[in-house]
Design a protein around this motif. Structure first.
Motif, mmCIF file in Angstrom:
data_model
loop_
_atom_site.group_PDB
_atom_site.id
_atom_site.type_symbol
_atom_site.label_atom_id
_atom_site.label_comp_id
_atom_site.label_asym_id
_atom_site.label_seq_id
_atom_site.Cartn_x
_atom_site.Cartn_y
_atom_site.Cartn_z
ATOM 1 N N UNK A 193 0.617 -1.457 0.216
ATOM 2 C CA UNK A 193 -0.100 0.162 -0.209
ATOM 3 C C UNK A 193 0.849 1.239 -0.251
ATOM 4 N N UNK A 194 1.397 1.622 -1.172
ATOM 5 C CA UNK A 194 2.473 2.632 -1.367
ATOM 6 C C UNK A 194 1.934 3.276 -2.408
ATOM 7 N N UNK A 195 2.620 4.719 -2.525
ATOM 8 C CA UNK A 195 2.890 5.230 -4.048
ATOM 9 C C UNK A 195 3.696 6.316 -4.116
ATOM 10 N N UNK A 196 4.089 6.752 -4.755
ATOM 11 C CA UNK A 196 5.022 8.091 -5.075
ATOM 12 C C UNK A 196 5.280 8.871 -5.452
ATOM 13 N N UNK A 197 5.584 9.545 -5.246
ATOM 14 C CA UNK A 197 5.550 11.503 -5.784
ATOM 15 C C UNK A 197 6.892 12.265 -5.774
ATOM 16 N N UNK A 198 6.862 12.906 -6.121
ATOM 17 C CA UNK A 198 8.440 14.328 -5.547
ATOM 18 C C UNK A 198 7.993 15.148 -4.894
ATOM 19 N N UNK A 199 8.707 15.194 -4.908
ATOM 20 C CA UNK A 199 8.687 16.393 -3.540
ATOM 21 C C UNK A 199 7.508 17.474 -3.570
ATOM 22 N N UNK A 200 8.274 17.983 -4.958
ATOM 23 C CA UNK A 200 7.672 18.840 -5.638
ATOM 24 C C UNK A 200 6.441 19.123 -5.905
ATOM 25 N N UNK A 201 5.776 18.263 -6.134
ATOM 26 C CA UNK A 201 4.298 18.035 -6.199
ATOM 27 C C UNK A 201 3.851 17.291 -4.882
ATOM 28 N N UNK A 202 3.984 17.069 -4.331
ATOM 29 C CA UNK A 202 2.806 16.471 -3.208
ATOM 30 C C UNK A 202 3.085 17.869 -2.277
ATOM 31 N N UNK A 203 4.042 18.601 -2.031
ATOM 32 C CA UNK A 203 3.935 19.767 -2.078
ATOM 33 C C UNK A 203 3.024 20.788 -2.451
ATOM 34 N N UNK A 204 2.685 20.791 -3.631
ATOM 35 C CA UNK A 204 1.587 22.030 -3.987
ATOM 36 C C UNK A 204 0.777 21.087 -3.676
ATOM 37 N N UNK A 205 0.648 19.767 -4.209
ATOM 38 C CA UNK A 205 -0.826 18.812 -4.165
ATOM 39 C C UNK A 205 -1.822 19.631 -2.257
ATOM 40 N N UNK A 206 -0.649 19.613 -1.223
ATOM 41 C CA UNK A 206 -0.666 19.970 0.614
ATOM 42 C C UNK A 206 -1.025 21.362 0.161
ATOM 43 N N UNK A 207 -0.666 22.421 -0.541
ATOM 44 C CA UNK A 207 -0.485 23.538 -0.603
ATOM 45 C C UNK A 207 -1.944 23.581 -1.131
ATOM 46 N N UNK A 208 -2.263 23.057 -2.255
ATOM 47 C CA UNK A 208 -3.274 23.510 -2.513
ATOM 48 C C UNK A 208 -5.108 23.722 -2.007
ATOM 49 N N UNK A 209 -4.643 22.785 -1.038
ATOM 50 C CA UNK A 209 -6.493 22.348 -0.174
ATOM 51 C C UNK A 209 -6.267 22.727 1.507
ATOM 52 N N UNK A 210 -4.440 22.890 1.810
ATOM 53 C CA UNK A 210 -4.730 23.767 2.738
ATOM 54 C C UNK A 210 -5.264 24.446 3.247
ATOM 55 N N UNK A 211 -5.318 25.541 3.166
ATOM 56 C CA UNK A 211 -6.944 26.463 3.553
ATOM 57 C C UNK A 211 -7.904 25.830 4.058
ATOM 58 N N UNK A 212 -8.383 24.982 3.502
ATOM 59 C CA UNK A 212 -9.102 24.286 3.073
ATOM 60 C C UNK A 212 -10.156 22.901 4.820
ATOM 61 N N UNK A 213 -8.895 23.152 5.585
ATOM 62 C CA UNK A 213 -8.519 22.138 6.782
ATOM 63 C C UNK A 213 -9.560 22.804 7.428
ATOM 64 N N UNK A 214 -10.229 21.718 8.967
ATOM 65 C CA UNK A 214 -11.389 22.174 9.423
ATOM 66 C C UNK A 214 -10.920 22.462 10.754
ATOM 67 N N UNK A 215 -11.130 23.050 11.803
ATOM 68 C CA UNK A 215 -10.345 23.526 12.873
ATOM 69 C C UNK A 215 -10.288 22.068 13.776
ATOM 70 N N UNK A 216 -9.435 22.290 14.694
ATOM 71 C CA UNK A 216 -9.234 21.731 15.841
ATOM 72 C C UNK A 216 -10.465 21.048 17.062
ATOM 73 N N UNK A 217 -11.717 21.834 16.766
ATOM 74 C CA UNK A 217 -12.277 21.968 17.438
ATOM 75 C C UNK A 217 -13.642 20.451 16.498
#
Length: 342
Positions: A1-25
């Protein structure tokens, strides 16, 4: 159960949706969901009000495999982001899941984090499928520059009306009116999907796996659970808490505490001060929403610190009052009450 992605693409993937993350509540939404099927690696996030998914097409070496998904807890995102920053953009990262852990293996170092497999994440494919299919009957599908959209983040509640493909997006609020022109298709700003049909077809593989019955009324999108937390930095939620406190205090005041003067007075003061605070906050928000948000956030920080007495003392001195006299009067009153009781 693994996937491979380069660092730049993973960085972009996370950054694109980070602002939509819910709060700790809302624990189930406080993080980024990594979701893998046989074709794509997705990063998904939702804060109950927005939901976003970004995807990366897997290489042939990553197929076939069983789909799997894990949520990266919000507390770990900064560590993961900093770890990615330590390597070159082309460096390959292998992401694998095993029971309660996610393992990120890089060229030089590895990173392992604990995840919960019991948290239910919403059927994001189904939620988006429903609204995409409902939108298929529309005609307008202009391309908009997201950096320009961010300029309308002025603290107002906005209404929007799409006019036509080559016409501006209109934005309305109380005492505010704006418009944003669509991206011009002249080769300068390429847009992959020229029509809604093209975009719909491009996402059919993903959305087909979602339930047609899914919607934003999923229980995970319900009101946030405050049982483990006391302070919010949101203006609306602060106002709700103040109103709730005022009503609870009134109900307690009119209940059993009628026969207990000290309890009655405590509930009375709580109701009065909660109502006063709500009125002041409401007035400030109507005058300047951004100032209200800043005050609520700063006050939440004060409450988290827990040194209210020290803050109040300093504020009283700064305002020209004499908190030492207040304290002396309080101690004298306590001594009188003790003497009377004896």
């Amino acid at each position: 159960m693994s996937v491979t992605i380069n660092a730049r693409q993973l960085q972009l993937l996370l950054d694109k949706i980070a602002n939509h993350m819910g709060s700790e509540y809302t624990e189930a939404l406080h993080g980024i969901r990594l979701d893998i099927d046989t074709k794509y690696l997705y990063a998904v996030a939702s804060d109950r009000f927005t939901i976003a998914a970004a995807r990366y097409q897997l290489s042939a070496n990553d197929q076939p495999q069983e789909p799997w998904a894990r949520t990266i807890p919000g507390a770990y995102l900064r560590s993961i982001r900093e770890w990615i920053d330590t390597m070159k953009g082309a460096g390959l990262i292998t992401i694998s899941a095993a029971k309660d852990r996610l393992l990120f293996e890089g060229p030089q170092t590895d990173l392992s984090i604990t995840v919960s497999t019991s948290l239910e994440f919403p059927d994001w494919r189904g939620v988006l499928r429903k609204h995409v299919e409902d939108a298929a009957n529309g005609t307008s599908f202009p391309a908009l520059n997201s950096s320009f959209l961010a300029r309308f983040n002025n603290g107002d509640v906005l209404r929007a009306r799409m006019t036509a493909d080559d016409k501006p997006l209109l934005v309305f609020a109380n005492d505010f009116l704006g418009a944003q022109m669509p991206v011009r298709h002249a080769g300068i700003y390429p847009c992959k999907d020229e029509s809604f049909t093209d975009a719909h077809q491009d996402w059919l593989w993903t959305l087909a796996a979602g339930s047609k019955a899914a919607d934003l009324d999923d229980p995970v999108f319900a009101e946030e659970d405050r049982s483990r937390y006391d302070v919010t930095t949101d203006v609306r939620e602060t106002g709700e808490t103040l109103l709730h406190t005022a009503l609870l205090s009134v109900w307690d005041m009119n209940g059993k505490s009628k026969d207990k003067p000290d309890e009655f007075l405590a509930h009375c003061l709580s109701a009065v001060h909660a109502w006063m605070a709500h009125r002041y906050l409401d007035a400030l928000y109507n005058a300047d929403p951004r100032a209200a948000q800043a005050v609520v956030a700063e006050t939440a920080g004060d409450l988290e610190d827990g040194e209210i007495g020290e803050f109040a003392w300093e504020a009283a001195e700064k305002a020209g009052f004499d908190p030492q006299k207040w304290h002396d009067d309080y101690e004298a009153r306590k001594a009188e009450q003790a003497a009377a009781a004896a």
